[in-house]
Design a protein around this motif. Structure first.
Motif, PDB file in Angstrom:
ATOM      1  N   LYS A  81      62.189  44.445  62.642  1.00 15.76           N
ATOM      2  CA  LYS A  81      60.839  44.745  62.183  1.00 15.76           C
ATOM      3  C   LYS A  81      60.070  43.496  61.770  1.00 15.76           C
ATOM      4  CE  LYS A  81      61.928  49.375  60.435  1.00 15.76           C
ATOM      5  NZ  LYS A  81      61.926  50.263  59.228  1.00 15.76           N
ATOM      6  N   PHE A  82      60.802  42.459  61.379  1.00 18.82           N
ATOM      7  CA  PHE A  82      60.184  41.217  60.916  1.00 18.82           C
ATOM      8  C   PHE A  82      60.863  40.044  61.620  1.00 18.82           C
ATOM      9  CE2 PHE A  82      60.398  44.354  57.452  1.00 18.82           C
ATOM     10  CZ  PHE A  82      59.044  44.624  57.304  1.00 18.82           C
ATOM     11  N   ALA A  83      60.489  38.840  61.273  1.00 20.80           N
ATOM     12  CA  ALA A  83      61.142  37.656  61.825  1.00 20.80           C
ATOM     13  C   ALA A  83      62.568  37.563  61.287  1.00 20.80           C
ATOM     14  CB  ALA A  83      60.358  36.405  61.447  1.00 20.80           C
ATOM     15  N   PRO A  88      59.542  41.258  66.462  1.00 21.56           N
ATOM     16  CA  PRO A  88      59.557  42.623  67.007  1.00 21.56           C
ATOM     17  C   PRO A  88      58.985  42.657  68.417  1.00 21.56           C
ATOM     18  CG  PRO A  88      58.641  42.585  64.786  1.00 21.56           C
ATOM     19  CD  PRO A  88      58.768  41.163  65.213  1.00 21.56           C
ATOM     20  N   PHE A  89      59.533  43.527  69.252  1.00 22.53           N
ATOM     21  CA  PHE A  89      59.057  43.710  70.628  1.00 22.53           C
ATOM     22  C   PHE A  89      58.270  45.005  70.693  1.00 22.53           C
ATOM     23  CE2 PHE A  89      60.235  44.978  75.180  1.00 22.53           C
ATOM     24  CZ  PHE A  89      59.161  44.277  75.718  1.00 22.53           C
ATOM     25  N   VAL A  90      57.036  44.928  71.167  1.00 24.58           N
ATOM     26  CA  VAL A  90      56.124  46.065  71.106  1.00 24.58           C
ATOM     27  C   VAL A  90      56.632  47.276  71.888  1.00 24.58           C
ATOM     28  CG1 VAL A  90      54.738  45.338  73.096  1.00 24.58           C
ATOM     29  CG2 VAL A  90      53.678  46.698  71.275  1.00 24.58           C
ATOM     30  N   MET A  91      57.445  47.066  72.928  1.00 24.45           N
ATOM     31  CA  MET A  91      57.937  48.176  73.732  1.00 24.45           C
ATOM     32  C   MET A  91      59.249  48.770  73.213  1.00 24.45           C
ATOM     33  SD  MET A  91      55.607  48.409  75.945  1.00 24.45           S
ATOM     34  CE  MET A  91      54.344  47.471  76.810  1.00 24.45           C
ATOM     35  N   ALA A  92      59.815  48.193  72.169  1.00 26.48           N
ATOM     36  CA  ALA A  92      61.117  48.655  71.693  1.00 26.48           C
ATOM     37  C   ALA A  92      61.094  50.122  71.273  1.00 26.48           C
ATOM     38  CB  ALA A  92      61.589  47.787  70.524  1.00 26.48           C
ATOM     39  N   ARG A 128      60.962  29.877  64.149  1.00 30.07           N
ATOM     40  CA  ARG A 128      60.777  30.738  62.980  1.00 30.07           C
ATOM     41  C   ARG A 128      59.304  31.035  62.741  1.00 30.07           C
ATOM     42  NH1 ARG A 128      62.681  29.414  56.710  1.00 30.07           N
ATOM     43  NH2 ARG A 128      62.122  31.466  55.864  1.00 30.07           N
ATOM     44  N   LEU A 129      58.452  29.989  62.809  1.00 25.88           N
ATOM     45  CA  LEU A 129      57.028  30.193  62.575  1.00 25.88           C
ATOM     46  C   LEU A 129      56.403  31.069  63.658  1.00 25.88           C
ATOM     47  CD1 LEU A 129      56.008  26.588  61.454  1.00 25.88           C
ATOM     48  CD2 LEU A 129      56.295  28.621  60.013  1.00 25.88           C
ATOM     49  N   THR A 130      56.845  30.885  64.903  1.00 28.34           N
ATOM     50  CA  THR A 130      56.336  31.728  65.995  1.00 28.34           C
ATOM     51  C   THR A 130      56.713  33.185  65.762  1.00 28.34           C
ATOM     52  OG1 THR A 130      56.517  29.897  67.555  1.00 28.34           O
ATOM     53  CG2 THR A 130      56.341  32.110  68.485  1.00 28.34           C
ATOM     54  N   ALA A 131      57.967  33.410  65.358  1.00 35.05           N
ATOM     55  CA  ALA A 131      58.421  34.781  65.090  1.00 35.05           C
ATOM     56  C   ALA A 131      57.611  35.409  63.966  1.00 35.05           C
ATOM     57  CB  ALA A 131      59.903  34.780  64.746  1.00 35.05           C
ATOM     58  N   MET A 132      57.364  34.635  62.909  1.00 37.31           N
ATOM     59  CA  MET A 132      56.578  35.156  61.783  1.00 37.31           C
ATOM     60  C   MET A 132      55.150  35.474  62.220  1.00 37.31           C
ATOM     61  SD  MET A 132      58.012  32.570  58.812  1.00 37.31           S
ATOM     62  CE  MET A 132      56.912  33.194  57.529  1.00 37.31           C
ATOM     63  N   GLY A 174      51.102  39.401  63.531  1.00 43.22           N
ATOM     64  CA  GLY A 174      50.053  39.847  64.440  1.00 43.22           C
ATOM     65  C   GLY A 174      50.218  41.293  64.855  1.00 43.22           C
ATOM     66  N   MET A 175      51.479  41.690  65.123  1.00 45.78           N
ATOM     67  CA  MET A 175      51.718  43.074  65.505  1.00 45.78           C
ATOM     68  C   MET A 175      51.409  44.022  64.359  1.00 45.78           C
ATOM     69  SD  MET A 175      55.156  44.966  66.937  1.00 45.78           S
ATOM     70  CE  MET A 175      55.334  43.794  68.259  1.00 45.78           C
ATOM     71  N   ALA A 176      51.842  43.634  63.149  1.00 46.55           N
ATOM     72  CA  ALA A 176      51.566  44.479  61.983  1.00 46.55           C
ATOM     73  C   ALA A 176      50.072  44.604  61.755  1.00 46.55           C
ATOM     74  CB  ALA A 176      52.254  43.888  60.745  1.00 46.55           C
ATOM     75  N   GLY A 177      49.347  43.496  61.924  1.00 47.77           N
ATOM     76  CA  GLY A 177      47.902  43.532  61.739  1.00 47.77           C
ATOM     77  C   GLY A 177      47.209  44.424  62.755  1.00 47.77           C
ATOM     78  N   PHE A 178      47.669  44.355  64.008  1.00 44.93           N
ATOM     79  CA  PHE A 178      47.080  45.206  65.046  1.00 44.93           C
ATOM     80  C   PHE A 178      47.296  46.680  64.722  1.00 44.93           C
ATOM     81  CE2 PHE A 178      47.689  47.787  68.847  1.00 44.93           C
ATOM     82  CZ  PHE A 178      46.466  47.622  69.478  1.00 44.93           C
TER      83      PHE A 178
END
Length: 407
Positions: free
Chosen positions: A225-227, A239-243, A280-284, A289-293
Motif C-alpha cells: 500500500k505504501f513504499a 503500489p501497482f494500480v492494477m493489483a 525509495r524517493l520514487t516509490a514514495m 501520487g496514487m493516494a492523491g488521485f
C-alpha cells in the motif's frame, strides 16, 4: 445446436480499443480466412468509416447494428455468433445487458474490463444461468489481467514440473511499464469511486482479495500500500494500480482449477522503483501520487476537475507509433512450501493499455471461438479456461514472452 453464422462478433468496434482489435483481427484473419467474424456497434456511419480505414477489401466485412442498452438487439447479435467480444466500457455503466443476454442464450463472451466490483455483480446475477445455458463468460482479457493470470499459470506449471509442487507464494513485480494510461481505465477507476461514495459498504468488499472467488480462504494476503523495500526483488516498491483486479483474478483462477496453486497460496503485485535513495524517493512519490488521485477522484469537485482537465477521455488514446514504442516487463518470484524458488519473466512488445491489449484480446476471443475447451458454462478466467492454449497463441502471435530466469 444450430450452426452460427459467425465465429465471433466485435461489439463496440468503433471504440478506441475496439478499432485496435478490429485492425488486429483484419491483419491476422482477413475476411475469408479461418475465422468468420463481423463488427457491431450503434452508429452505422462510424462502422463504415472504420471499414474504409481498413482498405477496399474490408468494405464487405459484415456489419451489425445494436445498442448496448437494447436486450432485443443484443439477442439478435447472440443468435448470429459463437462468441461476442465487447469493448464497450466502463462496463459497470454499459456492459451489463450484454453479459445477461449472453448468459441466457448460451453465447460465449469475453471483454477487457478491470472493474472487479462489476464482475462480482455479474457472477452473482448470472453465473447459474450461464452454467445452465453453457455460456462461458471470460472477463479481463486485456493487460488486466492476462499477463498476471497467465504469468502465474506459467510459473506454477513450471514449478510442478521442476519441484513436484506449486509455489506457495508468488510476488509479481513490474520492472518496466512504458505506455500511456488508458482513458477507459481511468474512467472505470473514477466510476468505482462514485460507487464507493454512494455505497460505503463497497469499500470493504473491494478490500477482499477473494471478492470474485467461489469461497474465501484463510490465507492472509500481502498487499503493498505504501513504499517498502522488497529483499526478494532487491528493489523499493510502490503500489501497482492494477493489483486490485489482477490479484482477484489470480485467486479465482486458483479456485477454478481445484486450488491447483494450494489453499494457502499467497499472491501480490507491486511496481519496482530501484534500490538506494532514488528508488525509495520514487516509490514514495508514486505511492503519494496514487493516494492523491484516489482521494481527488472520491470528491465531486476535484473529480470533475480531473475528468475535465487532467485525465484522458474514454475513446482517446496514443498514435500507432506511440503504441509501437511501448512495452512492459513483469517479474514473478515464486517460492514453494519446501523453500525452492523460481523466477519468471513476462514481456509485451507494445504499450500495455492499447496495442498489447488489442492483441491479447484478439487472441483470447479467437481462442475461445476456435479452440477446443472442454469446460462447462459459467464465469471463467483466462488461465482457468484457456490455459496452455492461450499461452501458446500469445507467444506465437501477440508479442508476449513467458520465460524462466535463474532464481
Amino acid at each position: 445446436m444450430k450452426k452460427k453464422e459467425f465465429d465471433l462478433i466485435v461489439f463496440g468496434a468503433t471504440s478506441f480499443v475496439g478499432q485496435i482489435l478490429v485492425q488486429y483481427l483484419w491483419k491476422r484473419h482477413g475476411m475469408n480466412g479461418d475465422v468468420k467474424w463481423a463488427i457491431a456497434g450503434r452508429d452505422p456511419g462510424k462502422l463504415d468509416l472504420l471499414k474504409n480505414r481498413l482498405g477496399e477489401q474490408a468494405r464487405e466485412l459484415p456489419t451489425l447494428i445494436a445498442n448496448a442498452n437494447s436486450e432485443d438487439e443484443l439477442q439478435t447479435l447472440c443468435s448470429k455468433a459463437k462468441v461476442i467480444v465487447s469493448t464497450v466500457g466502463p462496463y459497470a455503466l454499459y456492459g451489463s445487458p450484454l453479459v445477461k443476454v449472453c448468459a441466457q442464450t448460451g453465447t460465449d463472451y469475453c471483454d477487457l474490463t478491470g472493474e472487479v466490483q462489476w464482475i462480482a455483480r455479474m457472477i452473482e446475477a448470472h453465473e447459474e444461468t450461464a452454467k445452465q445455458s453453457g455460456a462461458r463468460i471470460v472477463h479481463c482479457c486485456g493487460f488486466d489481467s492476462i499477463p498476471s493470470d497467465l504469468g502465474v499459470f506459467f510459473l506454477q506449471q513450471s514449478a510442478k514440473v521442476q519441484y513436484g509442487e506449486p509455489c506457495q507464494q508468488i510476488r509479481m513485480r513490474v520492472r518496466k511499464l512504458k505506455g500511456e494510461f488508458s482513458g477507459g481505465t481511468v474512467a472505470s477507476m473514477i466510476n468505482v469511486t462514485r460507487e464507493v461514495a454512494a455505497d460505503r459498504s463497497l469499500a470493504k468488499k473491494l478490500a477482499n482479495p477473494y471478492l470474485i472467488s467461489p469461497s474465501r480462504l484463510a490465507a492472509r494476503q500481502p498487499n503493498v500500500k505504501f513504499a517498502e523495500f522488497d529483499p526478494v526483488a532487491k528493489s523499493w516498491l510502490a503500489p501497482f494500480v492494477m493489483a486490485g483486479i489482477n490479484t482477484r483474478v489470480v485467486h479465482r483462477s486458483n479456485a477454478l482449477q481445484n486450488y491447483g496453486y494450494g489453499k494457502e497460496f499467497k499472491y501480490d503485485e507491486a511496481m519496482m522503483t530501484g534500490n538506494g535513495l532514488k528508488g525509495r524517493l520514487t516509490a514514495m512519490g508514486l505511492a503519494g501520487g496514487m493516494a492523491g488521485f484516489l482521494i481527488g477522484a472520491a470528491l465531486p469537485p476535484t473529480r470533475w476537475a480531473l475528468e475535465k482537465f487532467v485525465v484522458p477521455k474514454p475513446g482517446e488514446g496514443p498514435s500507432e507509433t506511440s503504441q509501437q514504442r511501448g512495452s512492459y516487463d513483469l517479474r514473478f518470484y515464486g517460492t514453494t512450501s519446501k523453500g525452492n524458488t523460481l523466477v519468471a519473466k513476462v514481456t509485451g512488445d507494445m504499450d500495455p493499455g492499447y496495442g498489447s491489449t488489442g492483441k491479447m484480446l484478439g487472441e483470447a476471443v479467437v481462442c475461445l471461438a476456435k479452440d477446443n475447451h472442454e469446460k462447462a458454462g459459467g464465469f471463467w478466467t483466462p488461465a482457468s479456461l484457456m490455459g496452455e492454449t492461450l499461452l501458446a497463441r500469445l507467444q506465437q502471435h501477440a508479442g508476449l514472452r513467458f520465460e524462466l530466469l535463474p532464481a
